[in-house]
Design a protein around this motif. Structure first.
Motif, PDB file in Angstrom:
ATOM      1  N   ALA A 127     -33.994  20.119   6.148  1.00 16.63           N
ATOM      2  CA  ALA A 127     -34.129  21.558   5.934  1.00 16.63           C
ATOM      3  C   ALA A 127     -33.322  21.933   4.700  1.00 16.63           C
ATOM      4  N   ARG A 128     -33.584  23.131   4.203  1.00 18.69           N
ATOM      5  CA  ARG A 128     -32.793  23.640   3.079  1.00 18.69           C
ATOM      6  C   ARG A 128     -31.818  24.693   3.618  1.00 18.69           C
ATOM      7  N   VAL A 129     -30.585  24.632   3.154  1.00 19.93           N
ATOM      8  CA  VAL A 129     -29.531  25.497   3.680  1.00 19.93           C
ATOM      9  C   VAL A 129     -29.656  26.906   3.116  1.00 19.93           C
ATOM     10  N   GLY A 130     -29.641  27.876   4.015  1.00 16.60           N
ATOM     11  CA  GLY A 130     -29.634  29.275   3.612  1.00 16.60           C
ATOM     12  C   GLY A 130     -28.269  29.893   3.850  1.00 16.60           C
ATOM     13  N   ALA A 131     -28.243  31.185   4.072  1.00 17.26           N
ATOM     14  CA  ALA A 131     -26.988  31.911   4.219  1.00 17.26           C
ATOM     15  C   ALA A 131     -26.290  31.544   5.520  1.00 17.26           C
ATOM     16  N   LEU A 132     -24.981  31.518   5.461  1.00 23.05           N
ATOM     17  CA  LEU A 132     -24.155  31.228   6.633  1.00 23.05           C
ATOM     18  C   LEU A 132     -23.752  32.517   7.305  1.00 23.05           C
ATOM     19  N   ASP A 133     -23.971  32.590   8.625  1.00 25.14           N
ATOM     20  CA  ASP A 133     -23.529  33.730   9.413  1.00 25.14           C
ATOM     21  C   ASP A 133     -22.234  33.326  10.113  1.00 25.14           C
ATOM     22  N   GLU A 134     -21.753  34.173  10.998  1.00 21.96           N
ATOM     23  CA  GLU A 134     -20.482  33.899  11.668  1.00 21.96           C
ATOM     24  C   GLU A 134     -20.524  32.609  12.472  1.00 21.96           C
ATOM     25  N   ASP A 135     -21.597  32.387  13.230  1.00 22.27           N
ATOM     26  CA  ASP A 135     -21.670  31.186  14.056  1.00 22.27           C
ATOM     27  C   ASP A 135     -23.015  30.480  13.950  1.00 22.27           C
ATOM     28  N   SER A 136     -23.789  30.793  12.913  1.00 22.28           N
ATOM     29  CA  SER A 136     -25.079  30.133  12.720  1.00 22.28           C
ATOM     30  C   SER A 136     -25.389  30.032  11.230  1.00 22.28           C
ATOM     31  N   VAL A 137     -26.358  29.208  10.907  1.00 26.69           N
ATOM     32  CA  VAL A 137     -26.783  29.054   9.519  1.00 26.69           C
ATOM     33  C   VAL A 137     -28.294  29.208   9.455  1.00 26.69           C
ATOM     34  N   ALA A 138     -28.777  29.884   8.422  1.00 28.89           N
ATOM     35  CA  ALA A 138     -30.216  30.007   8.218  1.00 28.89           C
ATOM     36  C   ALA A 138     -30.721  28.731   7.563  1.00 28.89           C
ATOM     37  N   LEU A 139     -31.724  28.109   8.158  1.00 32.01           N
ATOM     38  CA  LEU A 139     -32.308  26.891   7.606  1.00 32.01           C
ATOM     39  C   LEU A 139     -33.756  27.163   7.215  1.00 32.01           C
ATOM     40  N   VAL A 161     -26.057  16.102   6.516  1.00 32.65           N
ATOM     41  CA  VAL A 161     -25.678  15.382   5.297  1.00 32.65           C
ATOM     42  C   VAL A 161     -26.546  15.861   4.144  1.00 32.65           C
ATOM     43  N   VAL A 162     -25.911  16.221   3.039  1.00 34.64           N
ATOM     44  CA  VAL A 162     -26.636  16.673   1.857  1.00 34.64           C
ATOM     45  C   VAL A 162     -27.456  15.517   1.282  1.00 34.64           C
ATOM     46  N   GLN A 163     -28.714  15.797   0.917  1.00 35.30           N
ATOM     47  CA  GLN A 163     -29.626  14.772   0.437  1.00 35.30           C
ATOM     48  C   GLN A 163     -29.746  14.788  -1.092  1.00 35.30           C
ATOM     49  N   VAL A 164     -30.026  13.618  -1.651  1.00 32.37           N
ATOM     50  CA  VAL A 164     -30.288  13.498  -3.081  1.00 32.37           C
ATOM     51  C   VAL A 164     -31.681  14.055  -3.370  1.00 32.37           C
ATOM     52  N   GLU A 165     -31.796  14.852  -4.409  1.00 29.79           N
ATOM     53  CA  GLU A 165     -33.085  15.416  -4.812  1.00 29.79           C
ATOM     54  C   GLU A 165     -33.303  15.174  -6.307  1.00 29.79           C
ATOM     55  N   PHE A 166     -34.439  14.573  -6.642  1.00 28.24           N
ATOM     56  CA  PHE A 166     -34.769  14.341  -8.042  1.00 28.24           C
ATOM     57  C   PHE A 166     -35.906  15.241  -8.515  1.00 28.24           C
ATOM     58  N   ASN A 167     -36.520  15.970  -7.573  1.00 22.72           N
ATOM     59  CA  ASN A 167     -37.586  16.914  -7.913  1.00 22.72           C
ATOM     60  C   ASN A 167     -37.158  18.317  -7.519  1.00 22.72           C
ATOM     61  N   PRO A 168     -37.490  19.315  -8.332  1.00 22.36           N
ATOM     62  CA  PRO A 168     -37.083  20.694  -8.012  1.00 22.36           C
ATOM     63  C   PRO A 168     -37.769  21.198  -6.753  1.00 22.36           C
ATOM     64  N   PRO A 169     -37.097  22.015  -5.973  1.00 20.50           N
ATOM     65  CA  PRO A 169     -37.700  22.589  -4.759  1.00 20.50           C
ATOM     66  C   PRO A 169     -38.706  23.670  -5.117  1.00 20.50           C
ATOM     67  N   GLY A 170     -39.487  24.105  -4.123  1.00 21.18           N
ATOM     68  CA  GLY A 170     -40.431  25.193  -4.339  1.00 21.18           C
ATOM     69  C   GLY A 170     -39.722  26.513  -4.533  1.00 21.18           C
ATOM     70  N   ALA A 171     -40.354  27.402  -5.285  1.00 19.93           N
ATOM     71  CA  ALA A 171     -39.751  28.702  -5.567  1.00 19.93           C
ATOM     72  C   ALA A 171     -39.546  29.506  -4.291  1.00 19.93           C
ATOM     73  N   ARG A 172     -40.519  29.455  -3.383  1.00 19.06           N
ATOM     74  CA  ARG A 172     -40.401  30.204  -2.135  1.00 19.06           C
ATOM     75  C   ARG A 172     -39.289  29.635  -1.261  1.00 19.06           C
ATOM     76  N   GLU A 173     -39.140  28.300  -1.255  1.00 14.69           N
ATOM     77  CA  GLU A 173     -38.035  27.661  -0.518  1.00 14.69           C
ATOM     78  C   GLU A 173     -36.701  28.248  -0.966  1.00 14.69           C
ATOM     79  N   MET A 174     -36.502  28.264  -2.284  1.00 19.21           N
ATOM     80  CA  MET A 174     -35.223  28.714  -2.817  1.00 19.21           C
ATOM     81  C   MET A 174     -35.021  30.207  -2.596  1.00 19.21           C
ATOM     82  N   GLU A 175     -36.118  30.961  -2.629  1.00 27.21           N
ATOM     83  CA  GLU A 175     -36.011  32.390  -2.367  1.00 27.21           C
ATOM     84  C   GLU A 175     -35.542  32.641  -0.946  1.00 27.21           C
TER      85      GLU A 175
END
Length: 215
Positions: A127-139, A161-175
């Protein structure tokens, strides 16, 4: 003379690391050789919210070598001090790790009994990490094709564990993830960040001058 423990070295360097705006992420001590030829290797891993370039790490490395030199715990035993930042592949074990990993892809393993965020899904997923809340994380799940964001309690996550990425993610993913924290590596450009920034200082004895060796 016996080697100082990792706990002892952590105590010696923690104050300076904190004053320089870093978090102490770990200390590892190993030895090579025997008896008179023995050499110690001291690896100090640090991290911060800002950018930690090689010059900054080099300065901290020399300051830490002076602290260890003054303490004299290594006696006449030569040692190699390596100060580095966490590279790609680092585990996320504290809230600050999740905050700094925003926008990064991670490999997650849920704790036994935890429900997968997607119905019928696996307890081990990427999954891609989103914003961190008090006791949860948006994935952000679904990759580039079907990205969608779900909250997951931190208590349900056994390993991430953070993964190695050699290709850029999708724009919507990052949004959906909210982008990358300023000063952190950009996903898809990980070739230079697999090991993080490392600076080594070779110290021949407790009262010897230091010589920096950039690796």
């Amino acid at each position: 003379m016996p080697m100082p423990t990792e706990e002892r070295v952590s105590q010696l360097v923690a104050g300076l690391v904190e004053r320089r705006g870093f978090d102490l992420e770990g200390v590892e001590i190993s030895t090579a050789g025997k008896h008179a030829d023995a050499q110690a290797r001291v690896k100090v891993t640090v991290d911060s919210d800002g950018t930690s370039d090689l010059d900054t790490i080099a300065t901290l490395s020399h300051e830490l070598s002076e602290v260890l030199d003054e303490a004299g715990d290594f006696g006449e035993t030569p040692y190699l001090l390596e100060v580095s930042t966490p590279g790609i592949g680092r585990p996320l074990t504290a809230a600050r790790h999740w905050r700094r990993a925003q926008g990064r892809k991670v490999r997650i393993t849920l704790r036994p009994g935890a429900e997968p965020p997607d119905p019928g899904g696996s307890t081990r997923f990427e999954a891609r990490v989103g914003a961190l809340d008090e006791d949860s994380v948006a994935l952000v799940l679904g990759g580039k094709q079907k990205p969608h964001r779900v909250p997951v309690p931190l208590a349900d996550i056994a390993e991430a564990v953070v993964q190695v990425e050699f290709n850029p993610p999708g724009a919507r993913e990052m949004e959906l993830a909210g982008g990358v924290v300023p000063g952190r590596p950009v996903p898809g450009q990980d070739a230079e960040d697999v090991q993080g920034n490392t600076h080594a200082v070779s110290v021949t004895a407790s009262d010897s001058p230091t010589e920096g060796i950039v690796e």
